[in-house]
Structure formats: structure tokens, C-alpha cells
Design a protein around this motif. Sequence first.
Motif, PDB file in Angstrom:
ATOM      1  N   PRO A  71       0.825  -1.210   0.000  1.00  0.00           N
ATOM      2  CA  PRO A  71       0.000   0.000   0.000  1.00  0.00           C
ATOM      3  C   PRO A  71       0.863   1.265   0.000  1.00  0.00           C
ATOM      4  CG  PRO A  71      -0.693  -1.538   1.723  1.00  0.00           C
ATOM      5  CD  PRO A  71       0.611  -2.039   1.184  1.00  0.00           C
ATOM      6  N   LEU A  72       0.322   2.317  -0.569  1.00  0.00           N
ATOM      7  CA  LEU A  72       0.967   3.624  -0.536  1.00  0.00           C
ATOM      8  C   LEU A  72       0.763   4.214   0.864  1.00  0.00           C
ATOM      9  CD1 LEU A  72       2.228   5.465  -2.915  1.00  0.00           C
ATOM     10  CD2 LEU A  72       0.119   6.764  -2.666  1.00  0.00           C
ATOM     11  N   THR A  73       1.828   4.542   1.541  1.00  0.00           N
ATOM     12  CA  THR A  73       1.727   5.100   2.894  1.00  0.00           C
ATOM     13  C   THR A  73       1.640   6.618   2.828  1.00  0.00           C
ATOM     14  OG1 THR A  73       2.971   3.265   3.865  1.00  0.00           O
ATOM     15  CG2 THR A  73       2.830   5.294   5.158  1.00  0.00           C
ATOM     16  N   VAL A  74       0.531   7.143   3.329  1.00  0.00           N
ATOM     17  CA  VAL A  74       0.303   8.591   3.363  1.00  0.00           C
ATOM     18  C   VAL A  74       0.334   9.037   4.819  1.00  0.00           C
ATOM     19  CG1 VAL A  74      -1.213  10.496   2.713  1.00  0.00           C
ATOM     20  CG2 VAL A  74      -1.146   8.418   1.303  1.00  0.00           C
ATOM     21  N   LEU A  75       1.294   9.877   5.168  1.00  0.00           N
ATOM     22  CA  LEU A  75       1.433  10.382   6.530  1.00  0.00           C
ATOM     23  C   LEU A  75       0.810  11.771   6.613  1.00  0.00           C
ATOM     24  CD1 LEU A  75       4.511  10.085   8.842  1.00  0.00           C
ATOM     25  CD2 LEU A  75       3.385  12.299   8.575  1.00  0.00           C
ATOM     26  N   HIS A  76      -0.267  11.881   7.374  1.00  0.00           N
ATOM     27  CA  HIS A  76      -0.979  13.150   7.548  1.00  0.00           C
ATOM     28  C   HIS A  76      -0.496  13.835   8.815  1.00  0.00           C
ATOM     29  CE1 HIS A  76      -4.132  12.221   4.514  1.00  0.00           C
ATOM     30  NE2 HIS A  76      -3.921  10.985   4.901  1.00  0.00           N
ATOM     31  N   VAL A  77      -0.308  15.132   8.767  1.00  0.00           N
ATOM     32  CA  VAL A  77       0.100  15.898   9.943  1.00  0.00           C
ATOM     33  C   VAL A  77      -1.027  16.856  10.323  1.00  0.00           C
ATOM     34  CG1 VAL A  77       1.808  17.468  10.931  1.00  0.00           C
ATOM     35  CG2 VAL A  77       2.527  15.734   9.264  1.00  0.00           C
ATOM     36  N   PHE A  78      -1.526  16.701  11.561  1.00  0.00           N
ATOM     37  CA  PHE A  78      -2.565  17.568  12.121  1.00  0.00           C
ATOM     38  C   PHE A  78      -2.114  18.033  13.504  1.00  0.00           C
ATOM     39  CE2 PHE A  78      -5.279  15.389   9.028  1.00  0.00           C
ATOM     40  CZ  PHE A  78      -6.159  16.396   8.636  1.00  0.00           C
ATOM     41  N   GLY A  79      -2.850  19.000  14.051  1.00  0.00           N
ATOM     42  CA  GLY A  79      -2.594  19.392  15.434  1.00  0.00           C
ATOM     43  C   GLY A  79      -2.993  18.288  16.389  1.00  0.00           C
ATOM     44  N   ARG A 105      -4.637  -0.522  -1.000  1.00  0.00           N
ATOM     45  CA  ARG A 105      -4.049   0.507  -1.883  1.00  0.00           C
ATOM     46  C   ARG A 105      -3.428   1.659  -1.105  1.00  0.00           C
ATOM     47  NH1 ARG A 105      -1.317   2.629  -4.512  1.00  0.00           N
ATOM     48  NH2 ARG A 105      -1.515   3.693  -6.497  1.00  0.00           N
ATOM     49  N   TYR A 106      -4.034   2.025   0.043  1.00  0.00           N
ATOM     50  CA  TYR A 106      -3.541   3.167   0.808  1.00  0.00           C
ATOM     51  C   TYR A 106      -3.474   2.829   2.294  1.00  0.00           C
ATOM     52  CZ  TYR A 106      -4.658   5.673  -3.470  1.00  0.00           C
ATOM     53  OH  TYR A 106      -4.723   6.063  -4.781  1.00  0.00           O
ATOM     54  N   ARG A 107      -2.411   3.261   2.910  1.00  0.00           N
ATOM     55  CA  ARG A 107      -2.254   3.136   4.360  1.00  0.00           C
ATOM     56  C   ARG A 107      -2.123   4.537   4.936  1.00  0.00           C
ATOM     57  NH1 ARG A 107       3.378   1.948   7.263  1.00  0.00           N
ATOM     58  NH2 ARG A 107       2.687   1.823   9.445  1.00  0.00           N
ATOM     59  N   PHE A 108      -2.973   4.863   5.912  1.00  0.00           N
ATOM     60  CA  PHE A 108      -2.972   6.197   6.507  1.00  0.00           C
ATOM     61  C   PHE A 108      -2.246   6.172   7.856  1.00  0.00           C
ATOM     62  CE2 PHE A 108      -6.640   8.920   4.620  1.00  0.00           C
ATOM     63  CZ  PHE A 108      -6.184   8.638   3.333  1.00  0.00           C
ATOM     64  N   VAL A 109      -1.350   7.128   8.034  1.00  0.00           N
ATOM     65  CA  VAL A 109      -0.660   7.351   9.298  1.00  0.00           C
ATOM     66  C   VAL A 109      -0.898   8.810   9.679  1.00  0.00           C
ATOM     67  CG1 VAL A 109       1.575   7.436  10.463  1.00  0.00           C
ATOM     68  CG2 VAL A 109       1.110   5.629   8.800  1.00  0.00           C
ATOM     69  N   PHE A 110      -1.224   9.053  10.959  1.00  0.00           N
ATOM     70  CA  PHE A 110      -1.467  10.416  11.428  1.00  0.00           C
ATOM     71  C   PHE A 110      -0.427  10.793  12.478  1.00  0.00           C
ATOM     72  CE2 PHE A 110      -5.456   8.894   9.794  1.00  0.00           C
ATOM     73  CZ  PHE A 110      -6.017   9.993   9.163  1.00  0.00           C
ATOM     74  N   VAL A 111       0.149  11.977  12.332  1.00  0.00           N
ATOM     75  CA  VAL A 111       1.050  12.537  13.339  1.00  0.00           C
ATOM     76  C   VAL A 111       0.373  13.774  13.915  1.00  0.00           C
ATOM     77  CG1 VAL A 111       3.272  13.674  13.739  1.00  0.00           C
ATOM     78  CG2 VAL A 111       3.145  11.644  12.272  1.00  0.00           C
ATOM     79  N   THR A 112       0.286  13.846  15.248  1.00  0.00           N
ATOM     80  CA  THR A 112      -0.381  14.971  15.905  1.00  0.00           C
ATOM     81  C   THR A 112       0.642  15.811  16.664  1.00  0.00           C
ATOM     82  OG1 THR A 112      -0.900  13.625  17.859  1.00  0.00           O
ATOM     83  CG2 THR A 112      -2.551  13.716  16.101  1.00  0.00           C
ATOM     84  N   LEU A 113       0.628  17.104  16.437  1.00  0.00           N
ATOM     85  CA  LEU A 113       1.663  17.991  16.969  1.00  0.00           C
ATOM     86  C   LEU A 113       1.403  18.443  18.398  1.00  0.00           C
ATOM     87  CD1 LEU A 113       2.435  20.220  13.838  1.00  0.00           C
ATOM     88  CD2 LEU A 113       3.320  17.968  14.462  1.00  0.00           C
ATOM     89  N   THR A 114       0.207  18.196  18.924  1.00  0.00           N
ATOM     90  CA  THR A 114      -0.058  18.565  20.320  1.00  0.00           C
ATOM     91  C   THR A 114       0.497  17.532  21.289  1.00  0.00           C
ATOM     92  OG1 THR A 114      -2.181  17.433  20.300  1.00  0.00           O
ATOM     93  CG2 THR A 114      -2.174  19.788  19.716  1.00  0.00           C
TER      94      THR A 114
END
Length: 388
Positions: A4-12, A34-43
Motif C-alpha cells: 500500500p501507498l503510505t500517506v502520513l498526515h500531519v494535524f494538530g 491501496r492506501y495506508r494512513f498514518v497520522f502525526v499529531t503535533l499537540t
Amino acid sequence: MTRPLTVLHVFGVMDRAGAELLTVELLRHLSPDRYRFVFVTLTGRPGALAQEIRSLGGSVYPCRLDLGFPVRFFRLLRSLRPDVVHSCVATFSGAILLMARVAGVRRRVAHFHSTSDRHGVSLRGRFQRAVMRQLIDWFATDLVAVAEAAMTGLWRSDWRNERRCRVLYNGLDPAPFERAVVTTAATGSSCIAEGPAERSRTASDAAPGWQPVIVHIGRPDPVKNRAAAVDVLIALRRCGVPARLRVVGREDARESADLRRRAELGGVADAFDLTGESFDIPALLAGADLLLVTSRSEGLPTVVLEACAVGTPVLSVDLPGVLEIGRVLGGVTTVPQGSRVEIWGAAAAGMLTAPPTSAQRVRAFRAFAASPFVVEHWRRGMTSVWDQ
């Protein structure tokens, strides 16, 4: 088998807010093969949506924005090796995409969800904004905005001359809104067939004892300006309109106390409710007679799209993103920024002469379903950015 395509999302933080909820909704509509979602949170806090994200196959990594952030974030990038870094933190995306470039990430997306950032207009704020925009210019492979106004506000007015730039309207799944409209039509007393007499109804034509329901949906953030909604209710009551106001969204103890005190001083405490978060916004809006949007800044406010999808009239400050929605979908009325509360009250009173009919709601849903604000349109646009 292709990974899968790894998409790293950056949110607060992944709390229940417009952009965050829509991104999780997008995750539901994409194949995990097809897609793998990763989330990084800055708080440093995962947020209320973290459990749902994990149940859908995604991951959440809290990464607090402090002095140690650059090292931790760089190590995370080297460990996860994402194919795409998709940053949704306004102009601070410049710093995020710089680190992504150093870590060797091939696709780097700056996604603008609002028309302004939090740097302010001080000399320091303007300097920070200029530096971050320069970093975006150097390191973004793609710039995406939820509305033309967001692209102009956070990037620049000549964005149409850049191949990297595109406007992709947020997309909603029509199914829950269709269900809400059908349920309202089935349980309501309005006729589906609407004639000239119905279109010209006045307050005297409304059901006896009708008490209009107004909703305001938003998090406890100064930018949402929830206190202004209470002021509109006070103005309406003074005009003789027996409306009720429901303020929907996560509560903050101090703000909630201030809102209740404001309602008491205005003599509307008996017509004011703080209902907390709602997990069925379509049904909530389909049961309302008016949505108030009093925000000081927005990109493309999801709640306006949701109201339009079920035919609930919207009264909003004339934010550029709201005007953009209004050009495509009906049912949006705006007042100029900085207007006195009496102007808001008069506008609301003119819109609350009778509840929306079932026929009006059905037509509004059909217009929404044929618009560019549906999830399938958004899914195709976003995946085309990542797949390049």
C-alpha cells in the motif's frame, strides 16, 4: 503484491473537527490494500478520533511540537518511510515539508484548510509566515486548498499560474444526508409537492406554537466565536421570535460558564442549550430550522455543506469560503463581517418565518448530490495527488 501507498498526515490533534473528520471519512472510502494512513499529531495528544482511525486500519503517532520535535519527527519519518507527507497545519507545513525532504520523502503536500494561520499581524508573525511560505515554495511538490479563498489567503493570489496548486473541495458522503432527509420527510407534516402558496408562506402560516430551532456547531475555540450565537438569540427574542439555540460541539468548562452567564444576562437562559458533541450531524441539522455560522475565519466550513445537504438554511458571516459554497448551492445568507447584532437578528428573523418543507429539503439534497462537494469527487482528486 504491491504494498500500500503510505500517506502520513500531519494535524494538530485528531479531534472531532471539520478537516479531521473528513480525512477519517476519506479513509473509509479507500481500499487498505491501496492506501495506508498514518497520522502525526503535533499537540502530543492522539485525539478523540484515534480509536476510530485504528479500527479502520490507520495509525496515530503523537509527536509534541517542542524543542525535541525535529529529531523525533525525523526519526519517525525514517522509520515509517512514507510515500507521501500530507501536511494540514497551515503555513507551518513549510517546516514539516522541509524535514520530509531531508528524510527523502518523494511526495510532499501542503494542504490549506483555512484562509489564515495563527501567526497574527505582528512583525514577528509576519516574519514567521514569510519564512514558512518560502519553505513551502522550496519543498512542497503539491499545494492543495479546500477553497479558492484558502489558497489565496495562505499562499498567494496568482496561484493559478502554478502547476503545483489545485483547489479540491471537501467531499461528504451523501448517504447519511439522504437518510436524514428521507426520515424528516416521512415523519414531518410538510407536503412533497410544493406550490406557489407554500413558497409564499409567512410566519402566520407556520404550525401553531412553532418554536424555531437554531443550531451552532463548532469546537470551543475563539475563532468559532460561539458567544456571538448567544447574542443573536438574544436579538431574536427581542424581535419576538420564540427561537431556541443549541450550541453543539466539545465543551470547555470556562467557555461554557461564560456562555451560560451571557444567556442569563440576556434573559434567554430557558431557550439556550449546550448539548456537547453530536455523532449524527445530518439528523441534527435536518431537525433544525437555521444554522448559524459566526466564525472569524474558515476555509470551506464543512458544517455549511452539511446544512445545505439537508436543506437547512444557513446564516453566516460573509467569509470567502461560505460565499464560494453559496455560489454553487442555495440556502446560504450572509451578513458583512463586523455587523451589529441587530443586523444578525433581523436577518435571522426574516429567515424564520416558517420551517423548511420536505420538498425544499429533498430538492436541496439533490442539488448537493450533484455538486462537487461529494466524497467521490474528493477521493478522485486526492488520490490523483498522491499517485503521481
